[in-house]
Design a protein around this motif. Structure first.
Motif, PDB file in Angstrom:
ATOM      1  N   ASN A 155       1.236  68.130  19.546  1.00  0.00           N
ATOM      2  CA  ASN A 155       0.550  69.397  19.848  1.00  0.00           C
ATOM      3  C   ASN A 155       1.475  70.606  19.751  1.00  0.00           C
ATOM      4  O   ASN A 155       1.060  71.732  20.057  1.00  0.00           O
ATOM      5  N   GLU A 156       2.722  70.382  19.352  1.00  0.00           N
ATOM      6  CA  GLU A 156       3.684  71.470  19.216  1.00  0.00           C
ATOM      7  C   GLU A 156       4.184  71.569  17.778  1.00  0.00           C
ATOM      8  O   GLU A 156       4.425  70.542  17.139  1.00  0.00           O
ATOM      9  N   PRO A 157       4.346  72.809  17.265  1.00  0.00           N
ATOM     10  CA  PRO A 157       4.871  72.976  15.897  1.00  0.00           C
ATOM     11  C   PRO A 157       6.275  72.384  15.772  1.00  0.00           C
ATOM     12  O   PRO A 157       7.054  72.401  16.724  1.00  0.00           O
ATOM     13  N   VAL A 158       6.578  71.874  14.595  1.00  0.00           N
ATOM     14  CA  VAL A 158       7.903  71.308  14.322  1.00  0.00           C
ATOM     15  C   VAL A 158       8.470  71.950  13.066  1.00  0.00           C
ATOM     16  O   VAL A 158       7.739  72.433  12.204  1.00  0.00           O
ATOM     17  N   LYS A 159       9.794  71.958  12.978  1.00  0.00           N
ATOM     18  CA  LYS A 159      10.460  72.375  11.752  1.00  0.00           C
ATOM     19  C   LYS A 159      10.807  71.116  10.972  1.00  0.00           C
ATOM     20  O   LYS A 159      11.363  70.177  11.530  1.00  0.00           O
ATOM     21  N   ALA A 160      10.462  71.114   9.705  1.00  0.00           N
ATOM     22  CA  ALA A 160      10.699  69.922   8.888  1.00  0.00           C
ATOM     23  C   ALA A 160      10.966  70.332   7.445  1.00  0.00           C
ATOM     24  O   ALA A 160      10.822  71.505   7.077  1.00  0.00           O
ATOM     25  N   THR A 161      11.364  69.375   6.637  1.00  0.00           N
ATOM     26  CA  THR A 161      11.559  69.612   5.207  1.00  0.00           C
ATOM     27  C   THR A 161      10.474  68.881   4.434  1.00  0.00           C
ATOM     28  O   THR A 161      10.038  67.791   4.816  1.00  0.00           O
ATOM     29  N   VAL A 162      10.039  69.503   3.351  1.00  0.00           N
ATOM     30  CA  VAL A 162       8.985  68.939   2.507  1.00  0.00           C
ATOM     31  C   VAL A 162       9.472  68.915   1.067  1.00  0.00           C
ATOM     32  O   VAL A 162      10.064  69.895   0.587  1.00  0.00           O
ATOM     33  N   ALA A 163       9.250  67.825   0.383  1.00  0.00           N
ATOM     34  CA  ALA A 163       9.700  67.685  -1.005  1.00  0.00           C
ATOM     35  C   ALA A 163       8.874  68.554  -1.948  1.00  0.00           C
ATOM     36  O   ALA A 163       7.671  68.753  -1.749  1.00  0.00           O
ATOM     37  N   VAL A 164       9.534  69.085  -2.981  1.00  0.00           N
ATOM     38  CA  VAL A 164       8.866  69.825  -4.046  1.00  0.00           C
ATOM     39  C   VAL A 164       8.484  68.845  -5.150  1.00  0.00           C
ATOM     40  O   VAL A 164       9.336  68.080  -5.629  1.00  0.00           O
ATOM     41  N   GLU A 165       7.214  68.855  -5.543  1.00  0.00           N
ATOM     42  CA  GLU A 165       6.717  67.944  -6.589  1.00  0.00           C
ATOM     43  C   GLU A 165       6.335  68.754  -7.826  1.00  0.00           C
ATOM     44  O   GLU A 165       5.426  69.569  -7.783  1.00  0.00           O
ATOM     45  N   ILE A 166       7.050  68.541  -8.906  1.00  0.00           N
ATOM     46  CA  ILE A 166       6.790  69.265 -10.156  1.00  0.00           C
ATOM     47  C   ILE A 166       5.591  68.648 -10.868  1.00  0.00           C
ATOM     48  O   ILE A 166       5.535  67.434 -11.078  1.00  0.00           O
ATOM     49  N   VAL A 167       4.629  69.514 -11.260  1.00  0.00           N
ATOM     50  CA  VAL A 167       3.405  69.048 -11.920  1.00  0.00           C
ATOM     51  C   VAL A 167       3.276  69.742 -13.272  1.00  0.00           C
ATOM     52  O   VAL A 167       3.496  70.953 -13.394  1.00  0.00           O
ATOM     53  N   GLY A 168       2.909  68.985 -14.293  1.00  0.00           N
ATOM     54  CA  GLY A 168       2.684  69.535 -15.621  1.00  0.00           C
ATOM     55  C   GLY A 168       3.954  69.620 -16.453  1.00  0.00           C
ATOM     56  O   GLY A 168       5.064  69.394 -15.966  1.00  0.00           O
ATOM     57  N   GLU A 169       3.777  69.966 -17.737  1.00  0.00           N
ATOM     58  CA  GLU A 169       4.905  70.157 -18.646  1.00  0.00           C
ATOM     59  C   GLU A 169       4.997  71.632 -18.999  1.00  0.00           C
ATOM     60  O   GLU A 169       4.026  72.239 -19.465  1.00  0.00           O
ATOM     61  N   ALA A 170       6.143  72.222 -18.752  1.00  0.00           N
ATOM     62  CA  ALA A 170       6.328  73.653 -18.969  1.00  0.00           C
ATOM     63  C   ALA A 170       6.202  74.010 -20.447  1.00  0.00           C
ATOM     64  O   ALA A 170       6.679  73.293 -21.319  1.00  0.00           O
ATOM     65  N   ALA A 171       5.554  75.173 -20.711  1.00  0.00           N
ATOM     66  CA  ALA A 171       5.412  75.641 -22.091  1.00  0.00           C
ATOM     67  C   ALA A 171       6.783  75.845 -22.723  1.00  0.00           C
ATOM     68  O   ALA A 171       6.990  75.565 -23.911  1.00  0.00           O
ATOM     69  N   GLY A 172       7.756  76.315 -21.909  1.00  0.00           N
ATOM     70  CA  GLY A 172       9.103  76.538 -22.428  1.00  0.00           C
ATOM     71  C   GLY A 172       9.810  75.265 -22.824  1.00  0.00           C
ATOM     72  O   GLY A 172      10.634  75.261 -23.746  1.00  0.00           O
TER      73      GLY A 172
END
Length: 209
Positions: free
Chosen positions: A97-114
């Protein structure tokens, strides 16, 4: 609901006992909490390792035999310097019931035009620091790079997260960018000395006159 994990209490938290547990395929650990005493535990390596690979930042329902379930987050993982095997783990008990500080992974989606044009995709920020209720903690943050061209980047401020999730990472931090093709960079660097040599040659000619 968090990710389920089973554990047992440790009655003899010594170095020799910890070594013996590791030989048996187990991992010693500690559960810390603001309102409870720390608790020494032991877990099965075969259950812990897959969890670390798939949900390292998730809320875990740690079911400790004889104690019951405790909602926890992983706060530290100690690995062997040579084998990189997990030899100890720390958990932080949380209040749902209390906010926490945490880390979240970044997930890359798609293929970049570059990238399709020969560029190189480079992830600058693999994890984000966030603050929210444990039940709102996302497994990952998806970053769609499909429209990202060469020389372009995506900042933390460009990401779209749920309203109830507060991002604590700096807004101007670069998450992902597309670099110029390596061959093009090398050709540009190789051309620079020749360009600089022209004025020097002209000066030498003028001095002779």
């Amino acid at each position: 609901m968090g990710v389920a994990l089973k554990g047992n209490t440790r009655t003899n938290a010594t170095k020799s006992e910890a070594k013996q547990l590791r030989r048996q395929g187990k991992v010693p650990g500690v559960v810390y909490g603001k309102t409870t005493d720390s608790l020494t535990v032991v877990l099965e390596r075969k259950e812990l390792v897959p969890l670390l690979r798939s949900h390292p930042n998730a809320v875990i329902d740690l079911n400790i035999e004889g104690v019951g379930k405790r909602p926890v987050l992983i706060s530290g993982v100690q690995r062997d310097s040579l084998s990189q095997d997990v030899i100890h783990i720390d958990f932080h008990q949380i209040n749902m019931n209390e906010p926490v500080k945490a880390t979240v992974a970044v997930e890359i989606v798609g293929e970049a035009a570059g990238v399709k044009e020969g560029g190189i995709l480079q992830v600058e920020t693999a994890q984000l620091d966030v603050r929210c209720l444990p039940s709102d903690l996302p497994d990952s943050v998806q970053v769609d790079v499909s429209n990202l061209g060469i020389g372009e980047n995506i900042l933390v401020s460009d990401l779209k997260l749920p309203e109830n999730v507060e991002v604590k990472t700096e807004a101007q931090d670069v998450v992902v960018t597309v670099l110029q093709p390596q061959k093009e960079v090398e050709e540009t660097t190789a051309d620079e000395p020749a360009a600089e040599a022209e004025p020097a040659a002209e000066e030498a000619a003028e001095s002779k006159e």
